[in-house]
Design a protein around this motif. Structure first.
Motif, short mmCIF file in Angstrom:
data_model
loop_
_atom_site.label_atom_id
_atom_site.label_comp_id
_atom_site.label_asym_id
_atom_site.label_seq_id
_atom_site.Cartn_x
_atom_site.Cartn_y
_atom_site.Cartn_z
N ASP A 85 0.83 -1.21 0.00
CA ASP A 85 0.00 0.00 0.00
C ASP A 85 0.86 1.26 0.00
N ALA A 86 1.95 1.22 0.79
CA ALA A 86 2.84 2.39 0.87
C ALA A 86 3.54 2.64 -0.47
N LEU A 87 3.95 1.56 -1.14
CA LEU A 87 4.64 1.72 -2.42
C LEU A 87 3.69 2.21 -3.51
N ILE A 88 2.46 1.72 -3.49
CA ILE A 88 1.46 2.18 -4.47
C ILE A 88 1.20 3.68 -4.29
N ALA A 89 1.23 4.13 -3.05
CA ALA A 89 0.97 5.55 -2.76
C ALA A 89 2.16 6.44 -3.11
N SER A 90 3.32 5.84 -3.39
CA SER A 90 4.52 6.59 -3.73
C SER A 90 4.72 6.60 -5.25
N ASN A 91 5.78 7.27 -5.71
CA ASN A 91 6.08 7.25 -7.14
C ASN A 91 7.14 6.22 -7.49
N LEU A 92 7.52 5.38 -6.54
CA LEU A 92 8.57 4.40 -6.77
C LEU A 92 8.25 3.43 -7.92
N PRO A 93 7.00 2.91 -8.03
CA PRO A 93 6.73 1.98 -9.14
C PRO A 93 6.87 2.61 -10.52
N ASP A 94 6.95 3.95 -10.57
CA ASP A 94 7.05 4.64 -11.86
C ASP A 94 8.50 4.83 -12.30
N ASP A 95 9.45 4.54 -11.41
CA ASP A 95 10.86 4.71 -11.72
C ASP A 95 11.27 3.69 -12.79
N ALA A 96 11.88 4.16 -13.86
CA ALA A 96 12.25 3.28 -14.98
C ALA A 96 13.23 2.19 -14.55
N VAL A 97 13.97 2.41 -13.45
CA VAL A 97 14.93 1.41 -13.02
C VAL A 97 14.26 0.09 -12.65
N PHE A 98 12.95 0.15 -12.36
CA PHE A 98 12.23 -1.06 -11.96
C PHE A 98 11.48 -1.72 -13.13
N ASN A 99 11.70 -1.25 -14.35
CA ASN A 99 11.08 -1.90 -15.50
C ASN A 99 11.46 -3.38 -15.61
N PRO A 100 12.73 -3.74 -15.36
CA PRO A 100 13.08 -5.17 -15.41
C PRO A 100 12.34 -6.00 -14.37
N VAL A 101 11.95 -5.38 -13.25
CA VAL A 101 11.18 -6.09 -12.22
C VAL A 101 9.84 -6.53 -12.79
N LEU A 102 9.22 -5.64 -13.55
CA LEU A 102 7.94 -5.97 -14.20
C LEU A 102 8.14 -7.09 -15.22
N SER A 103 9.16 -6.99 -16.03
CA SER A 103 9.40 -7.98 -17.07
C SER A 103 9.66 -9.36 -16.49
N ARG A 104 10.50 -9.43 -15.43
CA ARG A 104 10.86 -10.73 -14.84
C ARG A 104 9.70 -11.40 -14.12
N TYR A 105 8.65 -10.65 -13.84
CA TYR A 105 7.47 -11.23 -13.20
C TYR A 105 6.80 -12.26 -14.13
N PHE A 106 6.92 -12.04 -15.44
CA PHE A 106 6.25 -12.88 -16.43
C PHE A 106 7.19 -13.98 -16.94
N PRO A 107 6.62 -15.08 -17.46
CA PRO A 107 7.45 -16.14 -18.03
C PRO A 107 8.34 -15.63 -19.16
N ALA A 108 9.51 -16.26 -19.31
CA ALA A 108 10.49 -15.82 -20.32
C ALA A 108 9.90 -15.85 -21.73
N LYS A 109 8.99 -16.79 -22.00
CA LYS A 109 8.40 -16.92 -23.34
C LYS A 109 7.62 -15.67 -23.74
N MET A 110 7.20 -14.88 -22.76
CA MET A 110 6.43 -13.68 -23.06
C MET A 110 7.31 -12.43 -23.14
N GLN A 111 8.44 -12.46 -22.45
CA GLN A 111 9.18 -11.22 -22.19
C GLN A 111 9.64 -10.48 -23.44
#
Length: 636
Positions: A318-344
């Motif tokens: 909840d605290a992270l959603i309320a912040s701008n941290l998820p919008d930082d481009a440095v965390f784009n790989p975090v989003l990608s790695r969440y999904f199976p490699a076949k999709m990435q």
């Protein structure tokens, strides 16, 4: 115990037609199923042949419908029985009675089932509906499962070494706590069943990502379904990985025993004060009970720790959603790695535009930080530093990258079933301590001119430069301690290179401060580190900061005073090192040159500091005095 190579005994609730019980009883060829019951029958096999009974269970599982009555009696060991629960009284064989620990051979089905729940086995596996174990303080009415009142037992009576709740609420939460306090090992049902929820979340998010491709006619439904089917095993691995780390986090928190009291107590108080936790509802102890349990050596159990782990993740999300941290481009790989490699690669754009992008990143980061740091990690850091939850997560992720913790954790993971669990968890704990310490140092990073990626690269480069020389420049007693720890690790089966890397971690925690000192003094990493180490030893700084970790505080004000004293001790050390390096650049022994400038004052302060550090048990008062003396030294 490696259940794929070591035989283990099982008793349980369910039958082979049941999805949970049946699947569970096919997961290892080393299962020795001693006894089980469902709503129809009771199964007892005193000395099972693992291979034959496994094949028979597999046969039953493959039938459209089955019960224990369909089990081939020729496969049962001597004295084995299959009993209908409709019987009023049963004459047990001697072998059957002994197998379930029943002292008599004539018993009712209710008595037999109660005995199965208390049987001396390695695993008690719940796959059926019903609540079968409660606490001594609970009545059957409290449990609310009248059908099983006649067979329900107390958690303190269960002799199984481990309880696994494949079904929900096989045990009440109070029953789990009672069982754990009596020496048993279990999690809550929410933890044991979390992979199912995790699978559903991942499935939904995959389908959302692929929906845009389907709308744009880049992917047909048939092709999508084929893709989903092809990713099944990888999705399973992603889910199992999450749950591996979650269980590990509980184990490492439990491993600390009474030492986790201050942090977990703070976590509960902060969450309760913010209205984010109701202890009564979650059956967590109030302050008085909590203090009494820790004073008597009965720290929070795995089921209780699991509740706090879940709340810590929810609140952090909840605290992270309320912040701008998820919008930082440095965390784009975090989003990608969440999904199976076949999709990435093929669906990179669809993943990037995912409508739950921020939520996925926040979830992954909350899991990573809490799993690695423990339930109280973020709250403790916030309480100590005044930083926001987002700032703590940034510092933690910077620590992870800068010290290459991911590689170390992965190497320890590979030791599963290669070394003892105790030795493996000791490694995890040592790495976790360094992760916590480094995060603490990086929270107050003042270098705002660099991106997170640049900071991580800079920190990693400094570690790489200092690592080869760290032992040669440290004091002999510290080098000796590190060598002894390394030897201890190797003797327990840890590969020498990994043992060396982990043993050196605490020494390398000086890197962030050394980098700051070098920025001020324009000196080299090696020279700054050498002076830093000498100051640390000469003025007992390491000893004082280590002792501070073991000081018991009676209230929040004492805790704040202790934290302030620790900060002042560390800050004074940094100031001394900077002044020594700046003022005595050409001296081979700059600290000695600095000390000789005011010999009488320096000698007096050094003597006072030595007296404080060697004066018995540490306390807040002693730490405060030590901080004052070191500040006087720093101003000399």
């Amino acid at each position: 115990i490696d259940i794929q190579t070591t035989p283990f005994t099982v008793a349980g609730v369910g039958d082979m037609s049941g999805d949970v019980f049946g699947n569970g009883m096919l997961l290892s060829p080393k299962i020795r199923l001693i006894a089980a019951f469902d709503h129809r029958d009771i199964f007892i096999d005193p000395d099972p042949d693992m291979a034959r009974t496994m094949a028979e269970r597999q046969r039953l599982f493959g039938l459209a419908r089955s019960s224990w009555q369909d089990f081939n009696r020729n496969v049962l060991s001597k004295g084995g029985m299959i009993i209908s629960r409709a019987e009023k009284s049963v004459k047990l064989t001697n072998e059957a009675a002994a197998a379930i620990g029943l002292a008599k051979t004539t018993a009712t089905p209710f008595e037999i089932m109660s005995a199965i729940l208390k049987a001396p086995v390695d695993l008690l596996w719940f796959g059926g509906i019903g609540t079968y174990i409660k606490a001594p303080s609970e009545t059957d009415a409290d449990v609310g499962d009248r059908a099983n009142d006649p067979i329900r037992v107390l958690g303190s009576e269960v002799r199984a070494r481990v309880i696994g709740e494949g079904a929900n609420l096989g045990v009440t939460q109070r029953g789990r706590i009672a069982y754990s306090l009596a020496g048993g090992r279990c999690n809550s049902d929410a933890i044991d069943n979390s992979a199912g929820v995790n699978s559903s979340d991942l499935e939904v998010n995959i389908k959302i990502a692929l929906a845009s491709a389907m709308r744009d006619d880049r992917l047909t439904r048939q092709k999508r379904n084929q893709l989903l089917a092809s990713m099944t095993d990888e999705v399973a691995q992603l889910v199992l990985r999450n749950n591996y780390l979650q269980s590990l986090a509980i184990s490492l928190t439990e491993r600390r025993g009474s030492a986790n009291g201050r942090d977990l107590g703070l976590l509960m108080n902060v969450l309760e004060g913010a209205g984010q936790l109701n202890r009564k509802v979650e059956l967590l102890p109030d302050d008085a009970t909590f203090a009494e349990r820790y004073a008597s050596g009965k720290p929070l159990t795995r089921p209780e720790i699991g509740v706090l782990l879940s709340y810590a993740k929810i609140v952090l999300f909840d605290a992270l959603i309320a912040s701008n941290l998820p919008d930082d481009a440095v965390f784009n790989p975090v989003l990608s790695r969440y999904f199976p490699a076949k999709m990435q690669r093929t669906y990179a754009g669809d993943i990037s535009a995912h409508r739950l992008r921020r939520e996925i990143i926040a979830t992954v980061l909350a899991n990573e930080v809490i799993n690695r740091g423990g339930p109280a990690f973020v709250i403790s850091m916030m309480n100590w530093s005044g930083a926001s939850a987002a700032d703590v997560v940034k510092a933690a992720m910077l620590a992870r990258e800068g010290f290459d913790f991911a590689r170390l954790w992965a190497e320890v993971d590979k030791l599963d079933n290669q070394v003892s669990g105790q030795a493996q968890n000791a490694l995890y704990a040592r790495i976790g301590s360094a992760f916590t310490g480094l995060t603490r140092l990086l929270i107050k990073d003042s270098d705002t001119g660099l991106s997170m990626q640049e900071k991580g690269q800079k920190l990693a480069a400094a570690v790489k430069a200092l690592k080869p020389v760290i032992r040669s420049i440290m004091p002999k007693d510290l080098a000796s301690d590190i060598a002894a720890l390394e030897t201890e690790f190797v003797s327990s089966g840890i590969p020498p290179a990994l043992a060396s890397d982990v043993a050196e971690l605490q020494a390398l925690l000086i890197v962030p401060e050394i980098m700051q000192i070098c920025e001020e003094t324009k000196d080299t990493l090696a020279r700054a580190s050498e002076v830093y180490m000498t100051v640390t030893q000469r003025f007992h700084v390491g000893k004082l900061l280590s002792a501070a970790q073991h000081v018991s505080t009676v209230d929040s004000y004492e805790a704040m005073a202790l934290s302030r004293a620790q900060d002042q001790i560390a800050s004074a050390r940094k100031s001394i090192v900077s002044r020594v390096l700046t003022g005595y650049r050409k001296d081979r022994t700059p600290l000695e040159a600095w000390l000789s400038a005011e010999p009488q004052r320096m000698s007096r302060l050094s003597t006072e500091l030595s007296a404080v550090s060697d004066s018995g048990d540490p306390s807040v008062a002693k730490m405060t005095v030590a901080a004052g003396i070191l500040n006087d030294l720093a101003s000399a």
